[in-house]
Motif scaffolding. Structure first.
Motif, PDB file in Angstrom:
ATOM      1  N   CYS A   1      15.667  16.045   5.656  1.00 16.84           N
ATOM      2  CA  CYS A   1      14.959  16.769   6.720  1.00 16.84           C
ATOM      3  C   CYS A   1      14.408  15.758   7.715  1.00 16.84           C
ATOM      4  N   PRO A   2      14.373  16.121   8.994  1.00 20.31           N
ATOM      5  CA  PRO A   2      13.919  15.166  10.019  1.00 20.31           C
ATOM      6  C   PRO A   2      12.474  14.742   9.843  1.00 20.31           C
ATOM      7  N   GLY A   3      11.635  15.632   9.267  1.00 20.62           N
ATOM      8  CA  GLY A   3      10.238  15.276   9.075  1.00 20.62           C
ATOM      9  C   GLY A   3      10.059  14.103   8.133  1.00 20.62           C
ATOM     10  N   LEU A   4      10.770  14.121   7.019  1.00 21.89           N
ATOM     11  CA  LEU A   4      10.676  13.029   6.060  1.00 21.89           C
ATOM     12  C   LEU A   4      11.232  11.739   6.646  1.00 21.89           C
ATOM     13  N   GLY A   5      12.348  11.853   7.350  1.00 23.49           N
ATOM     14  CA  GLY A   5      12.926  10.668   7.977  1.00 23.49           C
ATOM     15  C   GLY A   5      11.991  10.061   9.007  1.00 23.49           C
TER      16      GLY A   5
ATOM     17  N   THR B   1      17.854   6.529  17.343  1.00 20.05           N
ATOM     18  CA  THR B   1      17.138   7.324  16.339  1.00 20.05           C
ATOM     19  C   THR B   1      15.635   7.341  16.566  1.00 20.05           C
ATOM     20  N   ARG B   2      15.083   6.266  17.094  1.00 22.23           N
ATOM     21  CA  ARG B   2      13.627   6.234  17.308  1.00 22.23           C
ATOM     22  C   ARG B   2      13.193   7.199  18.404  1.00 22.23           C
ATOM     23  N   ILE B   3      14.063   7.451  19.342  1.00 23.25           N
ATOM     24  CA  ILE B   3      13.747   8.434  20.388  1.00 23.25           C
ATOM     25  C   ILE B   3      13.672   9.816  19.763  1.00 23.25           C
ATOM     26  N   ALA B   4      14.649  10.124  18.881  1.00 25.59           N
ATOM     27  CA  ALA B   4      14.652  11.421  18.213  1.00 25.59           C
ATOM     28  C   ALA B   4      13.450  11.551  17.274  1.00 25.59           C
ATOM     29  N   GLN B   5      13.108  10.485  16.570  1.00 20.31           N
ATOM     30  CA  GLN B   5      11.965  10.522  15.663  1.00 20.31           C
ATOM     31  C   GLN B   5      10.662  10.679  16.434  1.00 20.31           C
TER      32      GLN B   5
ATOM     33  N   ILE C   1      16.749   3.622   7.431  1.00 21.30           N
ATOM     34  CA  ILE C   1      16.517   4.527   6.302  1.00 21.30           C
ATOM     35  C   ILE C   1      16.046   5.887   6.801  1.00 21.30           C
ATOM     36  N   GLY C   2      15.146   5.875   7.783  1.00 20.25           N
ATOM     37  CA  GLY C   2      14.622   7.120   8.328  1.00 20.25           C
ATOM     38  C   GLY C   2      15.703   7.984   8.945  1.00 20.25           C
ATOM     39  N   ALA C   3      16.647   7.350   9.630  1.00 24.35           N
ATOM     40  CA  ALA C   3      17.748   8.104  10.240  1.00 24.35           C
ATOM     41  C   ALA C   3      18.603   8.769   9.172  1.00 24.35           C
ATOM     42  N   SER C   4      18.911   8.031   8.117  1.00 25.61           N
ATOM     43  CA  SER C   4      19.747   8.568   7.037  1.00 25.61           C
ATOM     44  C   SER C   4      19.046   9.714   6.313  1.00 25.61           C
ATOM     45  N   VAL C   5      17.767   9.507   5.991  1.00 20.87           N
ATOM     46  CA  VAL C   5      17.005  10.545   5.296  1.00 20.87           C
ATOM     47  C   VAL C   5      16.804  11.756   6.192  1.00 20.87           C
ATOM     48  N   GLY C   6      16.581  11.513   7.476  1.00 21.59           N
ATOM     49  CA  GLY C   6      16.327  12.607   8.410  1.00 21.59           C
ATOM     50  C   GLY C   6      17.498  13.567   8.538  1.00 21.59           C
TER      51      GLY C   6
END
Length: 468
Positions: free
Chosen positions: A382-386, A177-181, A373-378
């Motif tokens: 939306c991916p921006g919030l995550g 997920t950190r790569i995608a973020q 949490i960021g992955a779930s919210v994203g």
């Protein structure tokens, strides 16, 4: 003059003198009876004997302004010893306020002088720290909003909201997920670079140009494939492009040292050169290694974050800040004697070490929890919030960790001995007592739990110095 009035007056003088304490004898203020150095010594025209410039020396009109009889300011000339009867002299310290009241103010100020912060305050402070690290969001809010819409569209078109898509799996997988973020954050910067800007540091990148189109095409293909290496590679290319200083100010400095200018037009050439000679490969591999989590358990992610060293570096920074902010206390302690000075050094070292450990551990824990949490919210919202949650979670955790350890270390070492020395020094002079009154009043004005004894002491000291 009550506490709010004293506090307002102190704040006004603080701003008037640019942060200089009102107790500075060169600055006429509430704390020194609105007196200052002899104007005749400061006035270059005094030697000429001009009565309109030599205030207080030659001009009788102004002779009563500085503590003389019938002066409109005489009520504020607080540094002059007050007339006392023999009974009062035994109770007072010689300036106008009783020893008991001064001690009460000193004890209150000693306990309250360090700014208090709540748990939520520490958390919000960490989030604000994250915003400081991304000042472009604040400096260019319209551009950021425009870039956000375009970035959201790119990720949505690549299948971000489709649970069956490769991008959804990449973003929602705790290992990747950190790569995608990270990709999302860099794409937002790229889209921001296509918006209007002043051009001092960076020039606008043409959204219809070949460079932007090629990067966008490669990115879309990588996102749809869900291949973490492909996504990491194009992310690193975008990072190279967006990090170049192409503005007129930056290029002006380059010309001064004889370097070739970097413009939006030759970014593609620079990118190809870095890819061709392999200078970008190490950065890409480092990013891939740091943002891929092999052990996705909370413990595994925590240890991984701790090993990366980011939290350790932040902790050392806060340890340095602890020593910097304690410089005044250290100096006061050594002014008294070496033994007191070394004790203050020890107290500061303990608190500094606590801040370092608290930040490092808190940052690692926050980042570990934030990634999940960021992955779930994203994927759910939306991916921006995550991505935003993932980016600031570590900083929030570090700030909270610092706050917790600050409570622990303060309980261990107690009040700084240097601070005690400073307070004792203030108690010895009329000017110092007035400064103590001013500082205590500022704290007491916002203290909802102010005890009656301290309030009475504040009023007594204010009356003793004719400022009540």
């Amino acid at each position: 003059m009550g506490l709010p009035a004293i506090n307002s007056l102190a704040n006004m003088e603080y701003m008037l003198y640019g942060g200089i304490s009102g107790a500075n004898t060169k600055c006429p203020s509430f704390a020194n009876g609105y007196t200052t150095a002899d104007f005749s010594k400061l006035n270059p025209y005094a030697q000429l004997g001009n009565p309109y410039f030599n205030y207080g020396s030659y001009n009788p009109v102004f002779s009563g302004l500085y503590g003389q009889p019938n002066s409109i300011y005489s009520g504020y000339n607080n540094l002059a010893p007050q007339t006392q009867n023999p009974a009062q002299t035994q109770q007072n310290v010689g300036f106008g306020a009783s020893q008991t009241d001064i001690d009460t103010l000193a004890n209150y100020y000693g306990k309250k002088m360090e700014p208090s912060e709540s748990l939520m305050g520490a958390a919000f402070g960490g989030a604000a720290f994250g915003l400081v690290n991304n000042l472009r969001l604040v400096a260019h809010p319209i551009n950021s909003a425009t870039a956000l819409m375009e970035t959201e569209k790119i990720f949505k078109d690549a299948g971000m909201n489709n649970p069956k898509s490769n991008l959804y799996k990449l973003f929602n997988n705790e290992e990747t997920t950190r790569i995608a973020q990270d990709a999302y954050g860099q794409v937002h910067k790229l889209n921001g670079a296509t918006c209007r800007k002043l051009g001092a540091l960076k020039q606008k990148i043409d959204p219809n140009g070949s460079l932007y189109k090629s990067l966008k095409t490669e990115l879309e293909a990588a996102l749809k494939s869900g291949d973490k290496e492909a996504v990491a590679k194009v992310t690193e290319k975008i990072r190279i492009v967006t990090s170049q200083k192409t503005g007129w100010l930056a290029n002006g400095l380059r010309k001064l040292v004889g370097k070739e200018a970097i413009t939006a037009g030759n970014l593609d050439k620079i990118l190809q050169e870095k890819i061709g000679d392999g200078t970008w490969k190490a950065a890409y591999e480092k990013t891939l290694a740091e943002k891929t989590i092999k052990d996705v358990s909370l413990k595994g992610k925590f240890l991984n974050n701790l090993k990366k060293g980011g939290g350790v570096k932040g902790g050392l920074l806060f340890m340095g800040i602890e020593f910097l902010t304690s410089f005044g206390n250290i100096k006061s302690a050594f002014d008294k004697d070496t033994s007191t000075g070394m004790k203050q050094i020890g107290q500061t070292a303990v608190k500094g070490a606590g801040s370092a450990v608290g930040w490092a551990v808190g940052e690692a824990a926050g980042a570990a929890l934030g990634a999940k949490i960021g992955a779930s919210v994203g994927t759910a919202i939306c991916p921006g919030l995550g991505t935003a949650i993932g980016a600031v979670a570590g900083l929030v955790g570090g700030s909270v960790g610092c706050w917790l350890m600050g409570k622990v270390t303060k309980g261990l070492v107690g009040e700084d001995v240097g601070a005690k020395v400073e307070i004792e020094n203030m108690k010895k002079t009329a000017e110092g007592q007035l400064q103590l009154l001013q500082l205590t009043a500022q704290i007491a004005d916002g203290d909802k739990e102010l005890d009656s004894k301290t309030l009475q002491a504040l009023n007594n000291v204010a009356k003793a110095y004719n400022v009540a």
